[in-house]
Motif scaffolding. Sequence first.
Motif, PDB file in Angstrom:
ATOM      1  N   MET A 178       3.229  10.055  -0.039  1.00 54.74           N
ATOM      2  CA  MET A 178       4.182  10.545   0.955  1.00 54.74           C
ATOM      3  C   MET A 178       3.489  10.952   2.249  1.00 54.74           C
ATOM      4  SD  MET A 178       6.983  13.464   0.649  1.00 54.74           S
ATOM      5  CE  MET A 178       5.631  14.589   0.828  1.00 54.74           C
ATOM      6  N   LEU A 179       2.325  11.604   2.139  1.00 50.19           N
ATOM      7  CA  LEU A 179       1.600  11.994   3.353  1.00 50.19           C
ATOM      8  C   LEU A 179       1.176  10.750   4.135  1.00 50.19           C
ATOM      9  CD1 LEU A 179      -0.603  14.996   2.208  1.00 50.19           C
ATOM     10  CD2 LEU A 179       1.524  15.036   3.491  1.00 50.19           C
TER      11      LEU A 179
ATOM     12  N   MET B 178       4.568   6.562   9.701  1.00 47.99           N
ATOM     13  CA  MET B 178       5.770   6.609  10.540  1.00 47.99           C
ATOM     14  C   MET B 178       5.448   7.206  11.914  1.00 47.99           C
ATOM     15  SD  MET B 178       8.012   5.163   8.764  1.00 47.99           S
ATOM     16  CE  MET B 178       9.283   5.264  10.000  1.00 47.99           C
ATOM     17  N   LEU B 179       4.358   7.974  11.991  1.00 44.95           N
ATOM     18  CA  LEU B 179       3.988   8.564  13.286  1.00 44.95           C
ATOM     19  C   LEU B 179       3.089   7.616  14.084  1.00 44.95           C
ATOM     20  CD1 LEU B 179       3.355  12.201  12.076  1.00 44.95           C
ATOM     21  CD2 LEU B 179       5.175  11.460  13.596  1.00 44.95           C
TER      22      LEU B 179
ATOM     23  N   VAL C 148      -5.994  12.536   7.002  1.00 37.87           N
ATOM     24  CA  VAL C 148      -5.041  13.462   6.389  1.00 37.87           C
ATOM     25  C   VAL C 148      -5.392  13.769   4.932  1.00 37.87           C
ATOM     26  CG1 VAL C 148      -2.625  13.803   5.765  1.00 37.87           C
ATOM     27  CG2 VAL C 148      -3.192  12.704   7.917  1.00 37.87           C
TER      28      VAL C 148
ATOM     29  N   ASN D 123      -8.027  17.216   2.902  1.00 43.02           N
ATOM     30  CA  ASN D 123      -7.348  18.055   1.914  1.00 43.02           C
ATOM     31  C   ASN D 123      -8.028  18.055   0.559  1.00 43.02           C
ATOM     32  OD1 ASN D 123      -4.969  19.260   3.180  1.00 43.02           O
ATOM     33  ND2 ASN D 123      -4.483  17.146   3.634  1.00 43.02           N
TER      34      ASN D 123
ATOM     35  N   ASN E  13      -0.864  29.424  -1.781  1.00 43.92           N
ATOM     36  CA  ASN E  13       0.132  28.414  -1.393  1.00 43.92           C
ATOM     37  C   ASN E  13       1.347  28.443  -2.312  1.00 43.92           C
ATOM     38  OD1 ASN E  13      -1.670  27.746   0.497  1.00 43.92           O
ATOM     39  ND2 ASN E  13      -2.249  25.766  -0.367  1.00 43.92           N
TER      40      ASN E  13
ATOM     41  N   LYS F  57       3.797  31.241  -1.694  1.00 43.52           N
ATOM     42  CA  LYS F  57       4.629  31.182  -0.478  1.00 43.52           C
ATOM     43  C   LYS F  57       6.008  30.613  -0.774  1.00 43.52           C
ATOM     44  CE  LYS F  57       2.378  32.959   2.755  1.00 43.52           C
ATOM     45  NZ  LYS F  57       2.901  33.898   3.716  1.00 43.52           N
TER      46      LYS F  57
ATOM     47  N   MET G 239      10.778   9.696  10.983  1.00 43.56           N
ATOM     48  CA  MET G 239      11.382   9.929   9.654  1.00 43.56           C
ATOM     49  C   MET G 239      11.044  11.313   9.118  1.00 43.56           C
ATOM     50  SD  MET G 239      11.282   7.306   6.501  1.00 43.56           S
ATOM     51  CE  MET G 239      12.111   7.587   4.963  1.00 43.56           C
TER      52      MET G 239
ATOM     53  N   PHE H  63      11.168  13.351   5.443  1.00 47.78           N
ATOM     54  CA  PHE H  63      11.279  13.011   4.028  1.00 47.78           C
ATOM     55  C   PHE H  63      11.941  14.126   3.235  1.00 47.78           C
ATOM     56  CE2 PHE H  63       7.980  10.504   5.857  1.00 47.78           C
ATOM     57  CZ  PHE H  63       8.011   9.298   5.185  1.00 47.78           C
TER      58      PHE H  63
ATOM     59  N   GLN I  25      10.795  15.606   0.420  1.00 45.84           N
ATOM     60  CA  GLN I  25       9.868  16.700   0.153  1.00 45.84           C
ATOM     61  C   GLN I  25       9.155  17.062   1.446  1.00 45.84           C
ATOM     62  OE1 GLN I  25       8.272  14.202  -2.860  1.00 45.84           O
ATOM     63  NE2 GLN I  25       8.214  15.908  -4.291  1.00 45.84           N
ATOM     64  N   TYR I  26       8.571  18.247   1.452  1.00 43.72           N
ATOM     65  CA  TYR I  26       7.867  18.664   2.658  1.00 43.72           C
ATOM     66  C   TYR I  26       6.653  17.758   2.841  1.00 43.72           C
ATOM     67  CZ  TYR I  26      10.506  22.640   0.992  1.00 43.72           C
ATOM     68  OH  TYR I  26      11.499  23.434   0.497  1.00 43.72           O
ATOM     69  N   SER I  27       6.589  17.065   3.960  1.00 45.85           N
ATOM     70  CA  SER I  27       5.518  16.085   4.124  1.00 45.85           C
ATOM     71  C   SER I  27       4.581  16.463   5.267  1.00 45.85           C
ATOM     72  CB  SER I  27       6.122  14.716   4.382  1.00 45.85           C
ATOM     73  OG  SER I  27       6.894  14.786   5.558  1.00 45.85           O
ATOM     74  N   LEU I  28       4.500  17.770   5.563  1.00 46.72           N
ATOM     75  CA  LEU I  28       3.576  18.190   6.632  1.00 46.72           C
ATOM     76  C   LEU I  28       2.148  18.027   6.144  1.00 46.72           C
ATOM     77  CD1 LEU I  28       5.298  21.422   7.954  1.00 46.72           C
ATOM     78  CD2 LEU I  28       5.512  19.089   8.785  1.00 46.72           C
ATOM     79  N   PHE I  29       1.219  17.794   7.084  1.00 48.26           N
ATOM     80  CA  PHE I  29      -0.179  17.649   6.712  1.00 48.26           C
ATOM     81  C   PHE I  29      -0.752  19.045   6.475  1.00 48.26           C
ATOM     82  CE2 PHE I  29       0.434  14.034   9.874  1.00 48.26           C
ATOM     83  CZ  PHE I  29       0.892  13.183   8.877  1.00 48.26           C
ATOM     84  N   PRO I  30      -1.143  19.358   5.222  1.00 50.62           N
ATOM     85  CA  PRO I  30      -1.498  20.738   4.891  1.00 50.62           C
ATOM     86  C   PRO I  30      -2.741  21.246   5.620  1.00 50.62           C
ATOM     87  CG  PRO I  30      -1.425  19.342   2.911  1.00 50.62           C
ATOM     88  CD  PRO I  30      -1.256  18.452   4.078  1.00 50.62           C
TER      89      PRO I  30
ATOM     90  N   ALA J  51       1.402  25.934   4.596  1.00 51.63           N
ATOM     91  CA  ALA J  51       1.508  26.790   3.416  1.00 51.63           C
ATOM     92  C   ALA J  51       2.022  28.187   3.758  1.00 51.63           C
ATOM     93  CB  ALA J  51       0.153  26.895   2.730  1.00 51.63           C
TER      94      ALA J  51
ATOM     95  N   ARG K  99       8.238  17.181  14.411  1.00 53.99           N
ATOM     96  CA  ARG K  99       7.176  16.180  14.425  1.00 53.99           C
ATOM     97  C   ARG K  99       7.752  14.774  14.563  1.00 53.99           C
ATOM     98  NH1 ARG K  99       3.505  15.589   9.129  1.00 53.99           N
ATOM     99  NH2 ARG K  99       5.422  14.661   8.381  1.00 53.99           N
ATOM    100  N   ALA K 100       8.900  14.538  13.893  1.00 51.47           N
ATOM    101  CA  ALA K 100       9.503  13.201  13.951  1.00 51.47           C
ATOM    102  C   ALA K 100      10.165  12.950  15.302  1.00 51.47           C
ATOM    103  CB  ALA K 100      10.519  13.050  12.827  1.00 51.47           C
TER     104      ALA K 100
END
Lengths: 269, 337
Positions: free
Chosen positions: A162-163, A169-170, A181, A185, A266, A269, B79, B81, B83-88, B132, B146-147
């Motif tokens: 997904m990431l 998409m960006l 990315v 991590n 995490n 949260k 797009m 998504f 689920q949360y798709s932010l870059f952690p 987080a 972001r999108a």
Amino acid sequence: MRKGSRVSSNIIMTLVIVWLLIPLLATIIYSLFEDWTGIIPHGFTLANYQKIFTDTAFLTSMYQTLIVCVIPIVITILVVLLGLFVVTVYFPRLEKYMQILCMIPYTIQGVILSVSILILYAKGSTILSGRMTMLIGAYCIIILPHIYNGIRNGMRAVNMNMLLEAAEMLGESKLKAFFKVIVPNILTGITVSSLLAVGLLFGDYVIIRNLSSSNVNNMQKFLYQAMKRSSAEASAVFVVIMLITFAITAIVLTLQSRSTLEKIRNEGK
Amino acid sequence: MAYIRFEKINKFFGSNHVLKDIDLDVEKGQLVTLLGPSGCGKSTLLRCLAGLEQVTDGHIYLDGQEITDVVPRRRGIGMVFQQYSLFPNMSVRDNVAYGLKLKKLPKAEISQKVEQMLEIVGLSEKISQYPAQLSGGQQQRVALARAMVTAPKVLLLDEPLSAIDALLRKNLQIEIRRIQQQLGITTIFVTHDQDEAMVMSDMIHLFHDGRIEQSGTPEEIYTRPATKFAATFIGNYNLPSAADFNRVFHADIPGQDVAVRPEIITLSREAPKAEEGLLVAEGRIPSHISHGNLIRFAVEFDGGLTMNADVVYENKLDFGEGDRVFASLKKDLVIGL
């Protein structure tokens, strides 16, 4: 009753710890004194340490240990990262085969591995027959399962597909997104498994003895030669190796507890 | 030509035919919802538009260009998504700036756009925090920023609110709609929640088993379901067979089944005055359910036909269990299917 059992378990624990530490302490003491024939050692000296740290052979062995540790680890990390990227993104069905392949080295003994490599490659005249190539190759095989597990577990903790899709998409390409990315991590996982691999390679004697030519000496080989010369000097070498191993373990544990703390934070949260 | 056009889209996963001859047009600036139960193909169609899935057959056009075989990063589509798709590993600022950096915009411009977009989604004060440290709703708003910050031709939202709790979800529905209208961005929203679709959409396309079952404005879809599936999925329609309904209400509604919304049935203790086009039948109340603002009474008629009728709750229950009541409804609101 409960208090009594706690006391007795503490006594047992202490005895075990003392039992395990006695050889280490004895070695340290032995390396720090001139004479230890009676009960009390006498003649405190740092001469043994001075001797090994001024011995170019020892310093060369440290340097060569570093080289034969770092190169295989870097190669293995890169291969596993790229392999897992391709398998996860393009051929998820092959993942289980990759896992089996990467786990096989767990079952191979150092002697068998080094002898097999010698039989297979030593007679040829290609680059694979070079002593250094064989040694680094063998080390890559030995550490493969550790590196694979560290990286794979890190990847499982992030939702990689997904990431990658989000980055795509960006406007990013999949491979670049992977390094920008995903890799940052799983850096803790990579670091921990590399340090474990350093510890593993650091302690190797069998493979390097069988595969390397006489001009490649790691610290274990130096220790073996030192034992022939003087047991006090060998003790000093052993203490240095032990301290380095402790330092590596401490770094691994700190990193692991930090990543566990992060995870807890995490999730909280 | 419409701004987005899907032409005869077919998609197979192995032998599974997921999308079947989909033809769909989306006009510029609209918020269009693809609504349907899970597994109906709505998310797959969205992913085909994004380029994350390849269509097996058919053509996709965006802004007059065919994009069927264009890689996702060159489609100019944003797009969000499920689920949360932010870059952690990146702060909110870096997450939102990611797409702009790839476009190689000057630093000052990136910074200005990021701040502007975070202000629109109401998260300016979180700019230096990490994903987080944010709640689920905040993370989805950052994902939205972001999108949108790259000014994509189309914004795709793949069930972005499904992991968020009910109250926040309602607020975000309104917020997303507001931002979409403020920026005039063409948006395709995927959801399985009919209330969400009603609140947010200009147009709803109802999906069922890989096909579009019905398309229309929220009002059209709600008041005039075209098929039994549409009536089942939308609202809380009573769906008795036409034969039973006609027998009980002495009516002549054509078709196999009839669809009757519970809120168009009026209950009374006395028989209502006969008038043209008013259908009346007497029944008994076996049970009721409270929905807070309204009470849903079950009414059992002769021959075992049971229908639900909604009554707005004021301050007391108008009818008790076992009461005999008259149910009346306007014939022209009854839909034959």
